[in-house]
Design a protein around this motif. Structure first.
Motif, mmCIF file in Angstrom:
data_model
loop_
_atom_site.group_PDB
_atom_site.id
_atom_site.type_symbol
_atom_site.label_atom_id
_atom_site.label_comp_id
_atom_site.label_asym_id
_atom_site.label_seq_id
_atom_site.Cartn_x
_atom_site.Cartn_y
_atom_site.Cartn_z
ATOM 1 N N THR A 131 -0.895 -6.335 3.086
ATOM 2 C CA THR A 131 -0.904 -5.597 4.523
ATOM 3 C C THR A 131 0.331 -6.110 5.244
ATOM 4 O O THR A 131 1.046 -5.340 5.766
ATOM 5 C CB THR A 131 -2.025 -5.815 5.430
ATOM 6 N N GLU A 179 -2.660 5.695 -0.523
ATOM 7 C CA GLU A 179 -3.556 4.688 -0.408
ATOM 8 C C GLU A 179 -3.857 4.363 1.029
ATOM 9 O O GLU A 179 -5.018 4.273 1.630
ATOM 10 C CB GLU A 179 -3.222 3.229 -1.036
ATOM 11 N N PHE A 206 0.656 -1.297 0.126
ATOM 12 C CA PHE A 206 0.035 0.025 -0.127
ATOM 13 C C PHE A 206 0.903 1.212 0.078
ATOM 14 O O PHE A 206 1.659 1.197 0.764
ATOM 15 C CB PHE A 206 -1.179 -0.008 1.251
ATOM 16 N N THR A 233 3.350 -4.583 3.795
ATOM 17 C CA THR A 233 3.306 -3.047 3.902
ATOM 18 C C THR A 233 3.750 -2.880 5.546
ATOM 19 O O THR A 233 4.629 -1.887 5.328
ATOM 20 C CB THR A 233 1.870 -2.574 3.641
ATOM 21 N N LEU A 285 -3.056 -6.092 -5.392
ATOM 22 C CA LEU A 285 -3.303 -6.119 -4.001
ATOM 23 C C LEU A 285 -3.878 -7.224 -3.443
ATOM 24 O O LEU A 285 -5.129 -7.432 -3.838
ATOM 25 C CB LEU A 285 -4.015 -4.522 -3.495
ATOM 26 N N LEU A 304 -11.336 -1.316 0.044
ATOM 27 C CA LEU A 304 -10.423 -0.685 -1.094
ATOM 28 C C LEU A 304 -11.557 0.097 -2.085
ATOM 29 O O LEU A 304 -11.196 1.118 -2.517
ATOM 30 C CB LEU A 304 -9.587 -1.820 -1.891
#
Length: 368
Positions: free
Chosen positions: A317, A202, A198, A320, A312, A302
């Motif tokens: 996550t 975002e 991300f 990220t 994605l 999203l």
């Protein structure tokens, strides 16, 4: 007969001379077996196998080429199996399909592995759709290799091979096949693709939607690094809001029951968690089904934040979180402990007993 050394008369069955002690023959005293009649099947010994006596049906009566019946501990067992085969026909599991083997194997194997492993194997089983109804005895390395080659990642290819190996081994244990063809499968090379994470924009867009439960959950994953299965398994008693951490995790020994601090510099996360603890009536922090997470939570978040979903996935996550932690200056050994990886650097072993306050201080470096 006469002794080969002293020439005195001794019994015909004597292995040694009664007078001089000379051994009478250097030839092997192994038991000799009569050769089976043509068309009555084959039995032979192969010491590479734990049960070395192999039995094959007579080829002249049962089609082209001899058909493997099974391997046995003794020759008598093999002979009995062969005679039963000739008299009563093929054994019950002779024509077992891969689907039959999977059903029997899974009933045993799934009782000894974690829920996440069961979900993984169940998902990978779908990749075998082209061979599921084939008799196991007809499946060869090329069939399995084709499935492995179709995998989209090295980890998937390795899991497919491992699963095929276990299924074939189970078939061997039940005397359906004589060879584990899955062991000869080669895992192809895969290019290491850059994982999508991300972006700052975002994440900012998700924060703008943070009144939505779905956006809150995705942000929670971004700032804690929990996997989907780990997050769904969390219970209210796993949360310590006073000190500011959560105990959770699965999959590996390093990842089980690890301490994951709630970033002190992001107090909104603690507010989300406190509300979830209050709202739940089941004791679970996230009372949701694993299968519905993608659509009900991830995709919803999203879409609300107007984030392009291409590339994605929920697991992004976690990547990220690792990237944010590294960019924030969190020490590698602390990050490895928080995220639950087993590959500690040698010099990092001293941090195994690291105090929770030190980990919280490290997480303080992550900002919104």
């Amino acid at each position: 007969m006469l002794c080969i050394k002293c020439g005195k008369e001794i019994a015909d069955s004597s292995a040694y001379c009664n007078y001089c002690g000379q051994k009478q023959s250097s030839k092997s005293t192994k038991t000799k077996y009569h050769k089976r009649e043509r068309g009555s099947g084959t039995i032979y010994q192969d010491k590479r196998y734990k049960k070395p006596w192999l039995a094959f049906a007579p080829s002249s009566k049962y089609g082209q080429g001899r058909q493997y019946i099974g391997c046995y501990a003794t020759r008598n067992d093999a002979r009995a199996a062969l005679e039963d085969f000739i008299k009563n026909g093929r054994p019950e599991l002779y024509n077992a399909t891969l689907a039959d083997i999977y059903e029997m194997w899974s009933k045993i194997h799934y009782n000894s592995v974690s829920y996440s492993a069961v979900k993984l194997y169940s998902s990978m089983w779908k990749r075998f759709k082209d061979v599921q109804e084939m008799p196991v005895r007809d499946i060869r390395t090329a069939h399995i290799q084709e499935i492995v080659n179709a995998a989209t990642s090295k980890s998937s290819a390795e899991i497919i091979k491992a699963m095929a190996t276990m299924l074939c081994k189970y078939a061997m244990e039940n005397d359906i096949v004589i060879k584990n063809y899955a062991e000869f499968v080669k895992v192809p090379k895969f290019e290491n693709k850059e994982k999508r994470i991300f972006t700052a924009e975002e994440i900012k867009a998700l924060w703008k939607q943070s009144k939505r439960k779905s956006a809150q959950v995705v942000l929670f994953m971004i700032y804690t690094g929990f996997r989907i299965g780990e997050m769904i398994a969390l219970r209210v008693e796993d949360v310590n809001l006073d000190v500011g951490y959560i105990i959770g995790g699965e999959k590996t020994e390093a990842g089980k029951n690890r301490i994951v601090p709630i970033p002190p510099s992001i107090p909104e996360l603690k507010g989300f968690i406190q509300q979830w603890c209050t709202d739940t009536g089941s004791g679970r922090l996230f009372p949701m089904r694993h299968q519905r997470f993608r659509e009900d939570i991830f995709d919803d978040a999203l879409e609300a934040a107007h984030i392009e979903p291409t590339g994605l996935t929920p697991h992004c996550t976690r990547h990220t979180f690792a990237s944010l932690s590294s960019a924030s200056g969190i020490k590698p050994e602390s990050l490895q402990k928080i995220i639950g990886h087993a590959n500690y650097a040698t010099t990092a072993e001293v941090y195994i007993h690291q105090d929770i306050t030190k980990l919280i201080d490290e997480m303080r470096k992550i900002k919104r």
